[in-house]
Design a protein around this motif. Structure first.
Motif, PDB file in Angstrom:
ATOM      1  N   PHE A   1      56.117  28.009  36.854  1.00 52.67           N
ATOM      2  CA  PHE A   1      54.863  27.776  36.364  1.00 52.67           C
ATOM      3  C   PHE A   1      54.049  28.630  37.182  1.00 52.67           C
ATOM      4  O   PHE A   1      52.990  29.297  36.575  1.00 52.67           O
ATOM      5  N   THR A   2      53.950  28.767  38.623  1.00 51.43           N
ATOM      6  CA  THR A   2      53.169  29.754  39.266  1.00 51.43           C
ATOM      7  C   THR A   2      53.562  31.050  38.923  1.00 51.43           C
ATOM      8  O   THR A   2      52.460  31.844  38.801  1.00 51.43           O
ATOM      9  N   ALA A   3      54.753  31.421  38.794  1.00 50.42           N
ATOM     10  CA  ALA A   3      55.101  32.856  38.341  1.00 50.42           C
ATOM     11  C   ALA A   3      54.393  33.273  36.976  1.00 50.42           C
ATOM     12  O   ALA A   3      54.005  34.428  36.647  1.00 50.42           O
ATOM     13  N   GLU A   4      54.566  32.221  36.081  1.00 55.87           N
ATOM     14  CA  GLU A   4      53.994  32.530  34.772  1.00 55.87           C
ATOM     15  C   GLU A   4      52.479  32.698  34.699  1.00 55.87           C
ATOM     16  O   GLU A   4      51.925  33.415  34.089  1.00 55.87           O
ATOM     17  N   MET A   5      51.888  31.741  35.639  1.00 57.42           N
ATOM     18  CA  MET A   5      50.229  31.842  35.745  1.00 57.42           C
ATOM     19  C   MET A   5      49.879  33.090  36.430  1.00 57.42           C
ATOM     20  O   MET A   5      48.777  33.672  35.736  1.00 57.42           O
ATOM     21  N   LEU A   6      50.789  33.686  37.376  1.00 63.73           N
ATOM     22  CA  LEU A   6      50.412  34.970  37.890  1.00 63.73           C
ATOM     23  C   LEU A   6      50.755  36.116  37.079  1.00 63.73           C
ATOM     24  O   LEU A   6      50.302  37.239  37.313  1.00 63.73           O
ATOM     25  N   THR A   7      51.178  35.811  35.668  1.00 62.59           N
ATOM     26  CA  THR A   7      51.252  37.147  34.933  1.00 62.59           C
ATOM     27  C   THR A   7      50.112  37.577  34.513  1.00 62.59           C
ATOM     28  O   THR A   7      49.855  38.881  34.205  1.00 62.59           O
ATOM     29  N   ASP A   8      48.970  36.743  34.450  1.00 64.63           N
ATOM     30  CA  ASP A   8      47.479  37.045  34.186  1.00 64.63           C
ATOM     31  C   ASP A   8      46.525  36.504  35.146  1.00 64.63           C
ATOM     32  O   ASP A   8      46.321  35.312  35.007  1.00 64.63           O
ATOM     33  N   PRO A   9      46.152  37.271  36.205  1.00 63.70           N
ATOM     34  CA  PRO A   9      45.320  36.756  37.251  1.00 63.70           C
ATOM     35  C   PRO A   9      44.186  36.153  36.785  1.00 63.70           C
ATOM     36  O   PRO A   9      43.944  35.144  37.226  1.00 63.70           O
ATOM     37  N   ASN A  10      43.801  36.937  35.812  1.00 66.78           N
ATOM     38  CA  ASN A  10      42.393  35.832  35.001  1.00 66.78           C
ATOM     39  C   ASN A  10      42.786  34.455  34.671  1.00 66.78           C
ATOM     40  O   ASN A  10      41.974  33.459  34.767  1.00 66.78           O
ATOM     41  N   ARG A  11      44.007  34.435  33.933  1.00 67.12           N
ATOM     42  CA  ARG A  11      44.337  32.971  33.494  1.00 67.12           C
ATOM     43  C   ARG A  11      44.524  31.885  34.721  1.00 67.12           C
ATOM     44  O   ARG A  11      43.982  30.958  34.809  1.00 67.12           O
ATOM     45  N   ALA A  12      45.077  32.807  35.930  1.00 66.22           N
ATOM     46  CA  ALA A  12      45.304  32.033  37.154  1.00 66.22           C
ATOM     47  C   ALA A  12      44.033  31.414  37.525  1.00 66.22           C
ATOM     48  O   ALA A  12      43.930  30.203  37.886  1.00 66.22           O
ATOM     49  N   VAL A  13      42.865  32.126  37.723  1.00 67.02           N
ATOM     50  CA  VAL A  13      41.894  32.056  38.227  1.00 67.02           C
ATOM     51  C   VAL A  13      41.174  30.742  37.414  1.00 67.02           C
ATOM     52  O   VAL A  13      40.605  29.672  37.765  1.00 67.02           O
ATOM     53  N   ALA A  14      41.234  31.061  35.979  1.00 60.65           N
ATOM     54  CA  ALA A  14      40.810  30.179  35.133  1.00 60.65           C
ATOM     55  C   ALA A  14      41.416  28.650  35.159  1.00 60.65           C
ATOM     56  O   ALA A  14      40.752  27.542  35.202  1.00 60.65           O
ATOM     57  N   TRP A  15      42.653  28.533  35.513  1.00 55.89           N
ATOM     58  CA  TRP A  15      43.266  27.216  35.572  1.00 55.89           C
ATOM     59  C   TRP A  15      42.967  26.757  36.896  1.00 55.89           C
ATOM     60  O   TRP A  15      42.807  25.639  36.786  1.00 55.89           O
ATOM     61  N   TRP A  16      42.679  27.645  38.050  1.00 52.97           N
ATOM     62  CA  TRP A  16      42.562  26.924  39.343  1.00 52.97           C
ATOM     63  C   TRP A  16      40.886  26.458  39.207  1.00 52.97           C
ATOM     64  O   TRP A  16      40.682  25.208  39.435  1.00 52.97           O
ATOM     65  N   LEU A  17      40.250  27.126  38.411  1.00 53.94           N
ATOM     66  CA  LEU A  17      38.736  26.869  38.298  1.00 53.94           C
ATOM     67  C   LEU A  17      38.550  25.102  37.522  1.00 53.94           C
ATOM     68  O   LEU A  17      37.934  24.661  37.841  1.00 53.94           O
ATOM     69  N   SER A  18      39.433  25.178  36.447  1.00 55.47           N
ATOM     70  CA  SER A  18      39.361  23.978  35.589  1.00 55.47           C
ATOM     71  C   SER A  18      39.798  22.615  36.531  1.00 55.47           C
ATOM     72  O   SER A  18      39.368  21.664  36.209  1.00 55.47           O
ATOM     73  N   ARG A  19      40.597  22.904  37.598  1.00 54.30           N
ATOM     74  CA  ARG A  19      40.811  21.662  38.457  1.00 54.30           C
ATOM     75  C   ARG A  19      39.983  21.617  39.597  1.00 54.30           C
ATOM     76  O   ARG A  19      39.983  20.938  40.316  1.00 54.30           O
ATOM     77  N   ASN A  20      39.079  22.659  39.964  1.00 56.23           N
ATOM     78  CA  ASN A  20      38.189  22.853  40.950  1.00 56.23           C
ATOM     79  C   ASN A  20      36.907  23.312  40.646  1.00 56.23           C
ATOM     80  O   ASN A  20      36.419  24.616  40.703  1.00 56.23           O
ATOM     81  N   PRO A  21      36.180  22.525  39.483  1.00 56.06           N
ATOM     82  CA  PRO A  21      35.003  23.060  38.830  1.00 56.06           C
ATOM     83  C   PRO A  21      33.716  23.084  39.843  1.00 56.06           C
ATOM     84  O   PRO A  21      32.822  24.161  39.172  1.00 56.06           O
ATOM     85  N   GLN A  22      33.843  22.707  40.782  1.00 55.85           N
ATOM     86  CA  GLN A  22      32.556  23.004  41.941  1.00 55.85           C
ATOM     87  C   GLN A  22      32.748  24.307  42.623  1.00 55.85           C
ATOM     88  O   GLN A  22      31.965  24.287  43.563  1.00 55.85           O
ATOM     89  N   GLN A  23      34.029  24.897  42.508  1.00 51.94           N
ATOM     90  CA  GLN A  23      34.274  25.977  43.455  1.00 51.94           C
ATOM     91  C   GLN A  23      34.106  27.465  42.769  1.00 51.94           C
ATOM     92  O   GLN A  23      35.129  27.968  42.777  1.00 51.94           O
ATOM     93  N   VAL A  24      32.996  27.335  42.000  1.00 47.66           N
ATOM     94  CA  VAL A  24      32.839  28.829  41.357  1.00 47.66           C
ATOM     95  C   VAL A  24      33.003  30.016  42.183  1.00 47.66           C
ATOM     96  O   VAL A  24      33.381  30.822  41.899  1.00 47.66           O
TER      97      VAL A  24
END
Length: 258
Positions: free
Chosen positions: A152-175
């Protein structure tokens, strides 16, 4: 009169005599369990009666009775794991306490004092094996979870923007922190998957051909070649004969070339 008849009948009738009961022992006979390579030890007192004492007797009635008891025990024990010895003993005591018939009904057989035992060393070995199997299952489950997390981590890191969006969806206060993660994640993605391939450059000629195809796509089969021929002539006039030929091929205007 009837009373006298029955009194006379009872006086002359021979009294019923219960056939004698014989007994013997089965001592520590191994019987296979459901646990591979391990067995129970079975013991009991075997009792038997001849149902027809006057008939020709079997030469070894006790052995026949023992054989009948063991024939009942073996399939029951074979379905029970070695750790279930106590339950097996209770089941066999109940089952074998009910008389059954052997030798085509000539022998009435039952058993008492049923004991099912297990070697302590065998029981300990089976418990250890079960513990190891449980630990192995837990370990395999943990390894599978690790493998899925890595995938899953490797798949998410194929697109850095997608990885950041995924992280932000779980940490919405950490823009603000998410913005700062974009570049490090991009470097991490490049380290794992290699640098992103630059899009293939499209030449000006290919861009023109693609645009012409798109522009003339909705024209009918008569007008598309005519307009294509006019554009091809213009290209040829300005020294692009090869490009003009390619355009005619794309727009089915080969027959109009002069």
């Amino acid at each position: 009169m009837a009373r006298g008849f029955f009194a006379k009948f009872l006086a002359t009738a021979e009294p019923y005599v219960m056939p004698p009961t014989w007994q013997g022992r089965i001592e520590n006979v191994p019987v296979r369990s459901a646990t591979q390579d391990y067995h129970f030890w079975f013991s009991c007192t075997v009792l038997h009666q001849l149902t027809h004492p006057g008939a020709q007797a079997h030469p070894a009635p006790l052995e026949a009775a023992k054989h009948g008891i063991l024939r009942q025990v073996m399939p029951v024990a074979a379905a029970v794991e070695l750790t279930g010895g106590a339950a097996l003993q209770a089941q066999l005591a109940t089952q074998l306490g009910v008389p059954c018939h052997e030798l085509n009904g000539q022998l009435r057989v039952w058993a008492t004092d049923v004991v099912v035992s297990v070697d302590d060393a065998d029981l300990q070995a089976v418990h250890q094996r079960h513990d190891l199997q449980r630990k192995l299952q837990v370990w395999q489950h943990e390894k599978e979870m690790e493998r899925r997390e890595c995938e899953f981590t490797a798949e998410m890191l194929t697109d850095p923007n997608r990885a950041v969006a995924w992280w932000l969806s779980r940490n919405p206060q950490q823009v603000a922190q998410a913005v700062g993660m974009i570049e490090p994640i991009a470097r991490l993605s490049a380290a794992i998957h290699g640098p992103a391939e630059a899009p293939a450059e499209v030449s000006a000629e290919d861009q023109l051909l693609a645009a012409a195809e798109q522009l003339f796509a909705e024209l009918d089969e008569w007008n598309r070649p005519l307009l294509g021929d006019q554009l091809a002539k213009t290209l040829a006039t300005f020294g692009h004969a090869d490009l003009a030929a390619r355009l005619r091929d794309r727009l089915d205007a080969q027959g109009l070339a002069t």
